[in-house]
Design a protein around this motif. Structure first.
Motif, PDB file in Angstrom:
ATOM      1  N   ILE A  71       0.855  -1.183   0.000  1.00 15.69           N
ATOM      2  CA  ILE A  71       0.000   0.000   0.000  1.00 15.69           C
ATOM      3  C   ILE A  71       0.891   1.233   0.000  1.00 15.69           C
ATOM      4  O   ILE A  71       1.746   1.388   0.880  1.00 15.69           O
ATOM      5  CB  ILE A  71      -0.915   0.009   1.244  1.00 15.69           C
ATOM      6  N   VAL A  72       0.718   2.107  -0.981  1.00 16.49           N
ATOM      7  CA  VAL A  72       1.529   3.327  -1.065  1.00 16.49           C
ATOM      8  C   VAL A  72       0.631   4.510  -0.714  1.00 16.49           C
ATOM      9  O   VAL A  72      -0.325   4.799  -1.431  1.00 16.49           O
ATOM     10  CB  VAL A  72       2.125   3.512  -2.473  1.00 16.49           C
ATOM     11  N   GLU A  73       0.985   5.196   0.361  1.00 16.59           N
ATOM     12  CA  GLU A  73       0.149   6.315   0.825  1.00 16.59           C
ATOM     13  C   GLU A  73       0.583   7.614   0.143  1.00 16.59           C
ATOM     14  O   GLU A  73       0.863   8.614   0.786  1.00 16.59           O
ATOM     15  CB  GLU A  73       0.252   6.429   2.346  1.00 16.59           C
ATOM     16  N   GLY A  74       0.718   7.550  -1.152  1.00 17.96           N
ATOM     17  CA  GLY A  74       1.159   8.714  -1.916  1.00 17.96           C
ATOM     18  C   GLY A  74       1.169   8.354  -3.385  1.00 17.96           C
ATOM     19  O   GLY A  74       0.446   7.448  -3.817  1.00 17.96           O
ATOM     20  N   ASN A  75       2.020   9.045  -4.152  1.00 18.77           N
ATOM     21  CA  ASN A  75       2.152   8.769  -5.584  1.00 18.77           C
ATOM     22  C   ASN A  75       3.263   7.751  -5.818  1.00 18.77           C
ATOM     23  O   ASN A  75       4.135   7.565  -4.969  1.00 18.77           O
ATOM     24  CB  ASN A  75       2.516  10.053  -6.349  1.00 18.77           C
ATOM     25  N   ALA A  95      -0.315   7.463 -10.154  1.00 23.00           N
ATOM     26  CA  ALA A  95       0.793   6.630 -10.623  1.00 23.00           C
ATOM     27  C   ALA A  95       1.362   7.251 -11.884  1.00 23.00           C
ATOM     28  O   ALA A  95       0.623   7.754 -12.727  1.00 23.00           O
ATOM     29  CB  ALA A  95       0.322   5.218 -10.904  1.00 23.00           C
ATOM     30  N   SER A  96       2.677   7.187 -12.027  1.00 19.65           N
ATOM     31  CA  SER A  96       3.314   7.706 -13.236  1.00 19.65           C
ATOM     32  C   SER A  96       3.168   6.682 -14.362  1.00 19.65           C
ATOM     33  O   SER A  96       2.297   5.815 -14.325  1.00 19.65           O
ATOM     34  CB  SER A  96       4.774   8.031 -12.935  1.00 19.65           C
ATOM     35  N   ILE A 110      -5.382   1.976  -8.333  1.00 17.61           N
ATOM     36  CA  ILE A 110      -4.825   3.335  -8.265  1.00 17.61           C
ATOM     37  C   ILE A 110      -5.981   4.282  -7.956  1.00 17.61           C
ATOM     38  O   ILE A 110      -6.929   4.378  -8.741  1.00 17.61           O
ATOM     39  CB  ILE A 110      -4.135   3.688  -9.594  1.00 17.61           C
ATOM     40  N   GLU A 111      -5.888   4.944  -6.815  1.00 20.20           N
ATOM     41  CA  GLU A 111      -6.986   5.838  -6.404  1.00 20.20           C
ATOM     42  C   GLU A 111      -7.046   7.089  -7.278  1.00 20.20           C
ATOM     43  O   GLU A 111      -8.117   7.607  -7.539  1.00 20.20           O
ATOM     44  CB  GLU A 111      -6.794   6.269  -4.946  1.00 20.20           C
ATOM     45  N   GLY A 112      -5.907   7.577  -7.692  1.00 19.62           N
ATOM     46  CA  GLY A 112      -5.863   8.806  -8.494  1.00 19.62           C
ATOM     47  C   GLY A 112      -5.780   8.481  -9.978  1.00 19.62           C
ATOM     48  O   GLY A 112      -6.435   7.548 -10.463  1.00 19.62           O
ATOM     49  N   VAL A 128      -7.318  -1.445 -11.723  1.00 26.47           N
ATOM     50  CA  VAL A 128      -8.477  -0.567 -11.569  1.00 26.47           C
ATOM     51  C   VAL A 128      -7.952   0.832 -11.250  1.00 26.47           C
ATOM     52  O   VAL A 128      -7.252   1.033 -10.256  1.00 26.47           O
ATOM     53  CB  VAL A 128      -9.416  -1.043 -10.435  1.00 26.47           C
ATOM     54  N   VAL A 129      -8.273   1.787 -12.116  1.00 30.99           N
ATOM     55  CA  VAL A 129      -7.831   3.178 -11.932  1.00 30.99           C
ATOM     56  C   VAL A 129      -9.079   4.013 -11.661  1.00 30.99           C
ATOM     57  O   VAL A 129      -9.986   4.071 -12.492  1.00 30.99           O
ATOM     58  CB  VAL A 129      -7.094   3.700 -13.183  1.00 30.99           C
ATOM     59  N   LYS A 130      -9.105   4.651 -10.496  1.00 28.74           N
ATOM     60  CA  LYS A 130     -10.302   5.416 -10.136  1.00 28.74           C
ATOM     61  C   LYS A 130     -10.341   6.777 -10.832  1.00 28.74           C
ATOM     62  O   LYS A 130     -11.405   7.353 -11.004  1.00 28.74           O
ATOM     63  CB  LYS A 130     -10.401   5.564  -8.622  1.00 28.74           C
ATOM     64  N   GLY A 131      -9.211   7.284 -11.223  1.00 26.13           N
ATOM     65  CA  GLY A 131      -9.158   8.514 -12.003  1.00 26.13           C
ATOM     66  C   GLY A 131      -9.075   8.187 -13.484  1.00 26.13           C
ATOM     67  O   GLY A 131      -9.728   7.252 -13.961  1.00 26.13           O
TER      68      GLY A 131
END
Lengths: 229, 291
Positions: A71-75, A95-96, A110-112, A128-131
């Protein structure tokens, strides 16, 4: 919970400790402080453990993952969960490029947003990409599912093989040999499962998505298709 | 490979720290470019005077020869000549005639531009970057691909007053662009492809384009891989090629806009934890202008 502070320890010490974990460590949970965008964090894990990264990670985070939850609490930088075989990678930020590249299995959420080439050459992973996702995503995607709640950039699914793509928003353009396909009941069911797995509730309905996949015209070279390659 | 960084301050209280922040960013990018490094800093302007940054050997003699009107600040292999505007042509003429061995790396009201072969930490320390103040600055760590490891091949490149550019990537059509630009009077001193990109932007801005418009036009005319960070007297901009071949990450807060090839370069910035961190989109011009 074991905590590794990367302001004090090296990345090699962290990855070495994580590589030493075995089946009997199942359920053990690790926390990584001060990641500071370092590359190759929590790479090559092969045990049913959880690793939380408290901040932004650099390139290839959770690459080659098997079994583990990261779990990554950032980018994350380029190539998060690249070549993942199994397990779960959860990016709380953006994510880049090349997220989930060549990954064979597991679930990447990916939340973003994910930038260019998300799921390039994916070989069985679920993403699954939420953005939204950037251009050239799912390029040469071979197997697995890519679900996008936002929009997709140019040339989605260029030269795609058997991966399935579900997009809720707008698709800027489709790549060569990628076409929109009917949503049949089996697709609704698998999409619902993927949304559930990513923690997305019933407020996002499967009928809001369109499905894209291969027209299967470029599998074998045919001279009439030369311009499409 | 190469690493590039840029920092554009919105909060003037950070200006005394510009050099320290930029040096930290540049040094983290050593992994991406250990061959050479360079940077440009936009410091104070002195009314009625221009700054010429010159590079070469035996710089001590330059000050004596040019007389009292020219103030010289020496920094290792470079010297900044503060010249009354009316005497700029005379000084440039003298340099060309008497000291053709010296290179003018940058010129303008505010820009100072330094570059050298060596590890980035050595380069920043030799020039005392940490002690420099300013409103914005850009920097580059080089891993040479298209031309030799020489100081001339190091970035930034400046082809117009108070303009500079750093580039990660490589251009395919730099020879034909050079042939187009040179007759237009755009000075391109080296064989480096990145200098051609700088020259192209200078040419567009000479024709009346803003920095953002010049970069927009470059999307049609430059062929190759690039992430550019560009500075002007009052502006700062970023552009990536249409397939975003080279990495880029940006951070914006109320106090600054920062660019790095990798997020690692930005971790030392104040308040980075709460910054808006984002990846610039391919083929989209991001530009900021000072109030």
């Amino acid at each position: 919970m074991p905590t590794v502070d990367l302001a004090q320890s090296t990345r090699r010490e962290l990855n070495g400790a994580l590589h030493a974990l075995q089946k009997q460590d199942e359920g053990s949970s690790w926390r990584v402080e001060n990641p500071a965008g370092q590359h190759a964090l929590a790479c090559g894990l092969d045990a049913p453990v959880t690793v939380e990264i408290a901040g932004h990670a650099g390139y290839y985070c959770a690459g080659m993952n098997q079994q583990a939850t990261v779990i990554v609490e950032g980018n994350t930088g380029v190539g998060v969960a690249e070549n993942m075989m199994s397990g779960f990678v959860h990016v709380k930020g953006d994510a880049s490029q090349s997220a989930g590249a060549t990954a064979h299995g597991g679930l990447l959420v990916i939340e973003g947003n994910a930038s260019a080439r998300c799921g390039i050459s994916m070989k069985g992973v679920d993403i699954v990409v939420k953005g939204s996702i950037g251009p050239m995503s799912a390029f040469m995607a071979q197997a697995g599912r890519l679900v996008v709640l936002g929009d997709a950039g140019d040339a989605l699914g260029d030269s795609i093989y058997e991966a399935r793509i579900y997009v809720r928003g707008a698709v800027k353009s489709l790549g060569a040999d990628c076409v929109e396909k009917d949503m049949r009941e089996e697709h609704r069911a698998e999409l619902r499962e993927l949304l559930d797995a990513a923690g997305i509730g019933a407020d996002v309905g499967v009928d809001e998505f369109r499905r894209y996949g291969s027209a299967r015209q470029l599998y074998n070279f045919h001279v009439d298709n030369a311009a499409a390659y | 490979m190469c690493g590039i960084v840029g920092l554009f301050l919105k909060d003037s209280s950070l200006e005394p720290e510009l050099g320290t922040l930029l040096a930290g960013m540049l040094e983290v990018m050593t992994d991406r470019g250990p061959d050479s490094a360079g940077f440009a800093v936009y410091g104070d302007a002195e009314p009625g005077r221009v700054k010429l940054t010159v590079r070469g050997k035996d710089l001590d003699a330059v000050g004596d020869a040019l007389g009292h009107d020219v103030k010289v600040t020496w920094r290792d292999t470079h010297a900044v000549l503060s010249v009354p505007e009316a005497q700029e042509d005379m000084v440039r003429g003298w340099l060309a005639r008497e000291r053709p061995d010296l290179v003018v790396t940058g010129a303008g009201q505010r820009i100072e531009l330094y570059k050298e072969v060596g590890l980035p930490a050595e380069v920043t320390s030799r020039f005392g970057l940490r002690g420099m103040a300013g409103t914005h600055g850009i920097g580059h760590t080089r891993m040479a691909t298209e031309s030799a490891v020489t100081t001339n091949g190091a970035h930034p490149f400046s082809t117009g007053k108070d303009q500079c550019l750093v580039h990660n990537g490589s251009l395919s059509n730099h020879h034909s662009l050079r042939r187009m630009l040179e007759p237009q009077g755009i000075p391109i001193a080296t064989e480096n492809d990145s200098e051609v990109a700088a020259g192209y932007l200078t040419w567009k801005m000479q024709g009346g384009a803003t920095l953002a418009q010049a970069l927009e036009a470059s999307l049609d005319d430059l062929d190759g891989f690039f992430t550019f960070v560009v500075g002007t007297e009052d502006g700062f901009a970023v552009l990536r090629d249409p397939i975003s071949c080279k990495p880029a990450v940006m951070a914006e807060t109320d106090r600054y806009v920062a660019f790095g090839s990798e997020y690692r370069a930005l971790v030392g910035l104040p308040g980075i934890e709460d910054a808006k961190v984002f990846e610039p989109e391919p083929a989209v011009v991001y530009a900021w202008v000072r109030d």
